[in-house]
Design a protein around this motif. Structure first.
Motif, PDB file in Angstrom:
ATOM      1  N   SER A 159       0.213  -1.474   0.076  1.00 29.33           N
ATOM      2  CA  SER A 159      -0.009   0.194   0.162  1.00 29.33           C
ATOM      3  C   SER A 159       0.484   0.747   0.093  1.00 29.33           C
ATOM      4  CB  SER A 159      -0.404   0.166   1.367  1.00 29.33           C
ATOM      5  OG  SER A 159      -1.718  -1.219   0.730  1.00 29.33           O
ATOM      6  N   ALA A 160       2.078   1.367   0.834  1.00 32.60           N
ATOM      7  CA  ALA A 160       2.385   2.345   0.992  1.00 32.60           C
ATOM      8  C   ALA A 160       3.163   2.253  -0.836  1.00 32.60           C
ATOM      9  CB  ALA A 160       4.265   1.833   1.605  1.00 32.60           C
ATOM     10  N   ALA A 161       3.940   1.561  -0.808  1.00 38.28           N
ATOM     11  CA  ALA A 161       4.785   1.721  -2.339  1.00 38.28           C
ATOM     12  C   ALA A 161       3.691   2.104  -3.667  1.00 38.28           C
ATOM     13  CB  ALA A 161       5.077   0.615  -2.480  1.00 38.28           C
ATOM     14  N   ARG A 162       1.952   2.169  -3.483  1.00 38.20           N
ATOM     15  CA  ARG A 162       1.513   2.514  -4.356  1.00 38.20           C
ATOM     16  C   ARG A 162       1.215   3.865  -4.060  1.00 38.20           C
ATOM     17  NH1 ARG A 162      -2.160  -2.909  -4.399  1.00 38.20           N
ATOM     18  NH2 ARG A 162      -1.402  -4.402  -5.947  1.00 38.20           N
ATOM     19  N   ALA A 163       0.790   4.329  -3.371  1.00 38.07           N
ATOM     20  CA  ALA A 163       1.123   5.470  -2.653  1.00 38.07           C
ATOM     21  C   ALA A 163       2.288   6.495  -3.572  1.00 38.07           C
ATOM     22  CB  ALA A 163       1.079   6.157  -1.517  1.00 38.07           C
ATOM     23  N   ASP A 164       2.456   5.921  -3.431  1.00 38.86           N
ATOM     24  CA  ASP A 164       4.239   6.948  -4.013  1.00 38.86           C
ATOM     25  C   ASP A 164       4.086   6.844  -5.759  1.00 38.86           C
ATOM     26  OD1 ASP A 164       4.256   7.284  -1.710  1.00 38.86           O
ATOM     27  OD2 ASP A 164       6.469   6.415  -1.075  1.00 38.86           O
ATOM     28  N   MET A 165       3.265   6.041  -6.170  1.00 39.38           N
ATOM     29  CA  MET A 165       3.530   5.304  -8.134  1.00 39.38           C
ATOM     30  C   MET A 165       3.029   6.821  -8.518  1.00 39.38           C
ATOM     31  SD  MET A 165       1.734   2.650  -9.746  1.00 39.38           S
ATOM     32  CE  MET A 165       1.573   1.931  -8.472  1.00 39.38           C
ATOM     33  N   PRO A 166       3.442   7.231  -8.820  1.00 44.12           N
ATOM     34  CA  PRO A 166       3.587   8.611 -10.133  1.00 44.12           C
ATOM     35  C   PRO A 166       2.432   8.216 -10.458  1.00 44.12           C
ATOM     36  CG  PRO A 166       5.703   7.506 -11.029  1.00 44.12           C
ATOM     37  CD  PRO A 166       4.762   6.651  -9.862  1.00 44.12           C
ATOM     38  N   VAL A 167       1.601   9.113 -11.161  1.00 42.89           N
ATOM     39  CA  VAL A 167       0.162   9.045 -11.859  1.00 42.89           C
ATOM     40  C   VAL A 167      -0.415   9.806 -12.992  1.00 42.89           C
ATOM     41  CG1 VAL A 167      -2.270   8.604 -11.639  1.00 42.89           C
ATOM     42  CG2 VAL A 167      -1.217   8.438  -9.232  1.00 42.89           C
ATOM     43  N   TYR A 168      -0.041   9.295 -14.106  1.00 45.42           N
ATOM     44  CA  TYR A 168      -0.509  10.024 -14.878  1.00 45.42           C
ATOM     45  C   TYR A 168      -2.313   9.997 -15.294  1.00 45.42           C
ATOM     46  CZ  TYR A 168       4.282  10.445 -14.829  1.00 45.42           C
ATOM     47  OH  TYR A 168       5.398  10.914 -13.868  1.00 45.42           O
ATOM     48  N   GLN A 169      -2.435  11.373 -16.283  1.00 43.02           N
ATOM     49  CA  GLN A 169      -3.512  10.079 -16.508  1.00 43.02           C
ATOM     50  C   GLN A 169      -4.372  10.696 -18.334  1.00 43.02           C
ATOM     51  OE1 GLN A 169      -7.729  12.876 -14.793  1.00 43.02           O
ATOM     52  NE2 GLN A 169      -8.143  12.968 -17.021  1.00 43.02           N
ATOM     53  N   LEU A 170      -5.257   9.620 -19.212  1.00 50.54           N
ATOM     54  CA  LEU A 170      -4.784   9.607 -20.157  1.00 50.54           C
ATOM     55  C   LEU A 170      -6.590   9.516 -20.915  1.00 50.54           C
ATOM     56  CD1 LEU A 170      -3.811   9.353 -23.098  1.00 50.54           C
ATOM     57  CD2 LEU A 170      -3.776   6.780 -22.656  1.00 50.54           C
ATOM     58  N   THR A 171      -7.358  10.597 -21.257  1.00 47.79           N
ATOM     59  CA  THR A 171      -8.171  11.035 -21.249  1.00 47.79           C
ATOM     60  C   THR A 171      -8.807  10.704 -23.325  1.00 47.79           C
ATOM     61  OG1 THR A 171      -8.466  12.415 -19.977  1.00 47.79           O
ATOM     62  CG2 THR A 171     -10.732  12.478 -21.758  1.00 47.79           C
ATOM     63  N   PHE A 172      -9.687   9.504 -23.203  1.00 45.16           N
ATOM     64  CA  PHE A 172      -9.920   9.129 -24.466  1.00 45.16           C
ATOM     65  C   PHE A 172     -11.649  11.377 -24.548  1.00 45.16           C
ATOM     66  CE2 PHE A 172      -8.695   5.523 -22.736  1.00 45.16           C
ATOM     67  CZ  PHE A 172      -8.741   4.542 -24.082  1.00 45.16           C
ATOM     68  N   LYS A 173     -11.319  11.038 -25.307  1.00 43.22           N
ATOM     69  CA  LYS A 173     -12.185  13.008 -26.012  1.00 43.22           C
ATOM     70  C   LYS A 173     -13.431  12.770 -26.606  1.00 43.22           C
ATOM     71  CE  LYS A 173     -11.077  16.126 -24.717  1.00 43.22           C
ATOM     72  NZ  LYS A 173     -11.521  16.756 -23.261  1.00 43.22           N
ATOM     73  N   THR A 174     -14.139  13.312 -26.507  1.00 35.50           N
ATOM     74  CA  THR A 174     -15.750  12.652 -27.376  1.00 35.50           C
ATOM     75  C   THR A 174     -15.365  12.919 -28.813  1.00 35.50           C
ATOM     76  OG1 THR A 174     -15.734  15.094 -27.064  1.00 35.50           O
ATOM     77  CG2 THR A 174     -17.126  13.717 -25.397  1.00 35.50           C
ATOM     78  N   ASP A 175     -14.194  13.726 -29.019  1.00 33.66           N
ATOM     79  CA  ASP A 175     -13.978  13.561 -31.158  1.00 33.66           C
ATOM     80  C   ASP A 175     -13.216  13.179 -31.698  1.00 33.66           C
ATOM     81  OD1 ASP A 175     -11.855  14.566 -29.547  1.00 33.66           O
ATOM     82  OD2 ASP A 175     -11.113  16.406 -30.554  1.00 33.66           O
ATOM     83  N   GLY A 176     -13.468  11.872 -30.839  1.00 28.62           N
ATOM     84  CA  GLY A 176     -12.417  10.652 -30.611  1.00 28.62           C
ATOM     85  C   GLY A 176     -11.219  10.459 -30.486  1.00 28.62           C
ATOM     86  N   THR A 177     -10.566  11.834 -30.194  1.00 33.61           N
ATOM     87  CA  THR A 177      -8.783  11.651 -29.822  1.00 33.61           C
ATOM     88  C   THR A 177      -9.044  11.092 -28.442  1.00 33.61           C
ATOM     89  OG1 THR A 177      -8.909  13.627 -28.806  1.00 33.61           O
ATOM     90  CG2 THR A 177      -8.400  13.216 -31.799  1.00 33.61           C
ATOM     91  N   PHE A 178      -6.841  11.360 -28.397  1.00 33.04           N
ATOM     92  CA  PHE A 178      -6.524  10.820 -26.760  1.00 33.04           C
ATOM     93  C   PHE A 178      -6.023  12.253 -26.628  1.00 33.04           C
ATOM     94  CE2 PHE A 178      -5.095   5.785 -28.785  1.00 33.04           C
ATOM     95  CZ  PHE A 178      -6.073   5.921 -27.784  1.00 33.04           C
ATOM     96  N   GLU A 179      -6.367  12.724 -25.113  1.00 27.18           N
ATOM     97  CA  GLU A 179      -5.487  13.908 -24.471  1.00 27.18           C
ATOM     98  C   GLU A 179      -4.569  13.759 -22.872  1.00 27.18           C
ATOM     99  OE1 GLU A 179      -6.730  17.539 -21.990  1.00 27.18           O
ATOM    100  OE2 GLU A 179      -7.914  17.265 -24.579  1.00 27.18           O
TER     101      GLU A 179
END
Length: 110
Positions: A16-36
């Motif tokens: 649990s402690a190791a996961r808390a320190d893990m970097p987090v990034y976001q990838l969004t599937f947009k309504t126009d059919g692209t990634f952001e």
């Protein structure tokens, strides 16, 4: 029973402690059919990518070189955890919409 619970708590705490320190990034599937973003840069190591489907259709994050895939229904948020030590570029795409492509760029550790 209490001894088992204490042993399990001690065994799970480092995870649990190791996961808390893990970097987090976001990838969004947009309504126009692209990634952001279409090009996501991350440092080498273990990290989490939160996948957000803002579209009204099902989508699938898939990367053949990474051997990862994740299907998300409309409006669903989920995640994948990756551990990559080798810097480089790893393509990904939406398997339901193959023309939608992106690149995960793994940078050398600082």
């Amino acid at each position: 029973m209490l001894a088992i619970a204490v042993a399990l708590a001690g065994w799970l705490a480092p995870v649990s402690a190791a996961r808390a320190d893990m970097p987090v990034y976001q990838l969004t599937f947009k309504t126009d059919g692209t990634f952001e973003p279409a090009r996501l840069e991350v440092p080498a190591g273990r990290f989490k990518i939160v996948l957000v489907n803002e579209s009204t259709e099902a989508v699938e994050f898939e990367s053949l070189p990474l051997r990862k895939e994740k299907v998300l229904g409309p409006g669903v948020t989920s995640f994948v955890v990756l551990s990559l030590s080798r810097p480089g570029e790893y393509p990904f795409f939406d398997d339901f919409h193959p023309q939608v492509k992106g690149t995960l760029v793994v940078l050398p550790k600082p």
